[in-house]
Motif scaffolding. Structure first.
Motif, PDB file in Angstrom:
ATOM      1  N   LYS A 122       0.838  -1.199   0.000  1.00 47.97           N
ATOM      2  CA  LYS A 122       0.000   0.000   0.000  1.00 47.97           C
ATOM      3  C   LYS A 122       0.874   1.251   0.000  1.00 47.97           C
ATOM      4  N   GLU A 123       0.264   2.336  -0.408  1.00 48.59           N
ATOM      5  CA  GLU A 123       0.917   3.644  -0.316  1.00 48.59           C
ATOM      6  C   GLU A 123      -0.056   4.607   0.367  1.00 48.59           C
ATOM      7  N   PRO A 124       0.427   5.489   1.250  1.00 44.51           N
ATOM      8  CA  PRO A 124       1.796   5.542   1.722  1.00 44.51           C
ATOM      9  C   PRO A 124       2.213   4.234   2.397  1.00 44.51           C
ATOM     10  N   THR A 125       3.536   3.933   2.326  1.00 47.38           N
ATOM     11  CA  THR A 125       4.048   2.677   2.867  1.00 47.38           C
ATOM     12  C   THR A 125       4.266   2.790   4.379  1.00 47.38           C
ATOM     13  N   GLY A 161       6.534   7.152   4.582  1.00 46.78           N
ATOM     14  CA  GLY A 161       5.123   6.851   4.822  1.00 46.78           C
ATOM     15  C   GLY A 161       4.716   7.176   6.249  1.00 46.78           C
ATOM     16  N   PHE A 176       5.580  11.953  -0.717  1.00 50.16           N
ATOM     17  CA  PHE A 176       4.834  10.891  -1.417  1.00 50.16           C
ATOM     18  C   PHE A 176       5.665  10.316  -2.562  1.00 50.16           C
ATOM     19  N   ASP A 211       8.585   8.263  -1.128  1.00 48.22           N
ATOM     20  CA  ASP A 211       8.031   7.029  -0.552  1.00 48.22           C
ATOM     21  C   ASP A 211       7.795   6.017  -1.674  1.00 48.22           C
ATOM     22  N   ARG A 212       7.224   6.481  -2.767  1.00 47.60           N
ATOM     23  CA  ARG A 212       6.921   5.584  -3.905  1.00 47.60           C
ATOM     24  C   ARG A 212       8.206   5.057  -4.540  1.00 47.60           C
ATOM     25  N   HIS A 253       9.521   2.408  -2.389  1.00 52.54           N
ATOM     26  CA  HIS A 253       8.606   1.268  -2.460  1.00 52.54           C
ATOM     27  C   HIS A 253       8.862   0.453  -3.732  1.00 52.54           C
ATOM     28  N   TYR A 283      -1.780   4.266  -5.488  1.00 50.68           N
ATOM     29  CA  TYR A 283      -0.530   4.413  -6.257  1.00 50.68           C
ATOM     30  C   TYR A 283      -0.441   5.872  -6.687  1.00 50.68           C
TER      31      TYR A 283
END
Ligand SMILES: Nc1ncnc2c1ncn2[C@@H]1O[C@H](COP(=O)(O)OP(=O)(O)O)[C@@H](O)[C@H]1O
Ligand SMILES: Cc1cn([C@H]2C[C@H](O)[C@@H](COP(=O)(O)OP(=O)(O)O)O2)c(=O)[nH]c1=O
Length: 244
Positions: free
Chosen positions: A43-46, A51, A72, A75-76, A79, A99
Motif C-alpha cells: 500500500k501507499e503511503p508505505t 510513509g 509521497f 516514498d513511492r 517502495h 498508487y
C-alpha cells in the motif's frame, strides 16, 4: 510511459477513501493465491520512514505542500525499488492499495489542478497492467468512513473528497490503464465485475501460454493439454469457462 516487461503483474486499486479498495484488494489476493499465484499486497503511503511521516501528518496537521508532495514521491520510489520491482521480477502479482493516481488527485487538489504536478509524479514510475478506480459517490464513501473509523482524517473532509473524486475522473478519462468500476454496489458485485475484467484482460495477456496471444481457443494445444496457466486458472477463478 510504457508497459513494463517484468514477468509479474502490477494491479492497482485507487479511489477516494471509503471506496472499498482494501476490501477488494483482500478479495483479489485470496482468489489469486487460491489458484497458485504468488501474490504480494502492498500500500501507499508505505510503512517506511516517508510513509510514517505522511501518516502522522494525516492526524497531526498536514506538511507544507512541497514537502508533502516530495514525501509521497520519495516514498513511492523507495517502495518500487525495494518491494514492487523485485516482486515483479520474480513473477508475482503485486496488488497495490493506492498508487501515483492518488498523488495526482490528492496533491492536485492542493496544487489547484493536475497539470502543474502530473509530469513530475509520473516520472520513473512503473506503469501498472491495470488500475481499478473504484467509483463511489463521496457521500457514500464518507458514510462508510464514519462507520469504519468513527471520524475522517485531515485528507478526507467531504468537500475535499468531492473535488478529489472529480480529479480521479479527470485522470481516468486520459489514462487507458485505468478501469472504472462501480464501487457503490455490494462487495460481491464489485468483486465479480473486477475479477471478470482482470482474468479476461491483464491476466490473460500475461499468463496465456502463447506469447503472441490466445488466437484460436477451440484448437489451442496448450489449452487442450492443460498446459496453459491462464486457462487452468481462469476456469478455477470464473467457474464458467464456456464464456471465455
Ligand atoms: N461494496 C461495499 N458495500 C458496502 N460496504 C462496503 C463495500 N466495500 C467496502 N465496504 C465497507 O466500507 C468501509 C470502507 O471500505 P475499505 O475497503 O476500507 O475502503 P478504502 O480502502 O477504499 O478506504 C469498510 O468498513 C468496508 O467494510
Ligand atoms: C498514496 C497517497 C495517499 N494520499 C492520502 C490519501 C489518504 O487519505 C491518506 C492516507 O492514506 P491511508 O490512510 O494509508 O489510506 P486509507 O485511508 O485509504 O486507508 O493519504 C495522498 O494524499 N497522496 C498520495 O500519493
Amino acid at each position: 510511459m510504457n508497459a513494463h516487461d517484468y514477468p509479474g503483474i502490477l494491479v492497482v486499486f485507487d479511489g477516494i477513501d471509503g471506496a472499498g479498495k482494501t476490501t477488494q484488494v483482500r478479495r483479489l489476493e485470496a482468489a489469486l493465491a487460491s489458484v497458485g499465484e504468488r501474490v504480494i499486497v502492498s500500500k501507499e503511503p508505505t510503512d517506511g520512514p516517508w510513509g510514517a511521516k505522511l501518516r502522522a501528518s494525516a492526524t497531526s496537521g498536514r506538511l507544507p505542500f512541497d514537502e508533502e508532495l516530495t514525501a509521497f514521491i520519495e516514498d513511492r520510489q523507495e517502495h518500487l525499488a525495494t518491494k514492487v520491482i523485485p516482486a515483479l521480477e520474480a513473477g508475482a502479482v503485486v496488488i497495490l492499495d493506492r498508487y501515483f493516481y492518488s498523488t495526482i488527485a490528492y496533491q492536485g487538489l492542493r496544487a489547484g489542478g493536475i497539470s502543474p504536478i502530473e509530469a513530475r509524479i509520473r516520472r520513473n514510475v512503473v506503469e501498472p497492467d491495470v488500475a481499478y478506480l473504484l467509483d463511489v459517490p463521496p457521500t457514500l464513501a464518507t458514510a462508510r468512513i464514519q462507520a469504519r473509523d468513527g471520524a475522517a482524517n485531515h485528507f478526507e473532509k467531504i468537500e475535499d473528497l468531492i473535488q478529489i473524486d472529480r480529479l480521479f475522473r479527470e485522470i481516468a478519462q486520459r489514462d487507458e490503464s485505468i478501469v472504472r468500476i462501480d464501487g457503490s454496489v455490494s462487495e460481491q458485485a464489485v468483486f465479480d465485475s473486477l475479477l471478470k475484467h482482470f482474468v479476461e484482460g491483464p491476466f490473460k495477456r500475461k499468463r496465456c501460454a502463447k506469447d503472441y496471444g490466445c488466437d484460436d481457443p477451440l484448437h489451442c494445444t496448450p489449452r487442450l493439454t492443460s498446459n496453459c496457466t491462464w486457462w487452468e486458472r481462469a476456469k478455477a477463478l470464473l467457474g464458467r469457462p464456456e464464456t471465455i
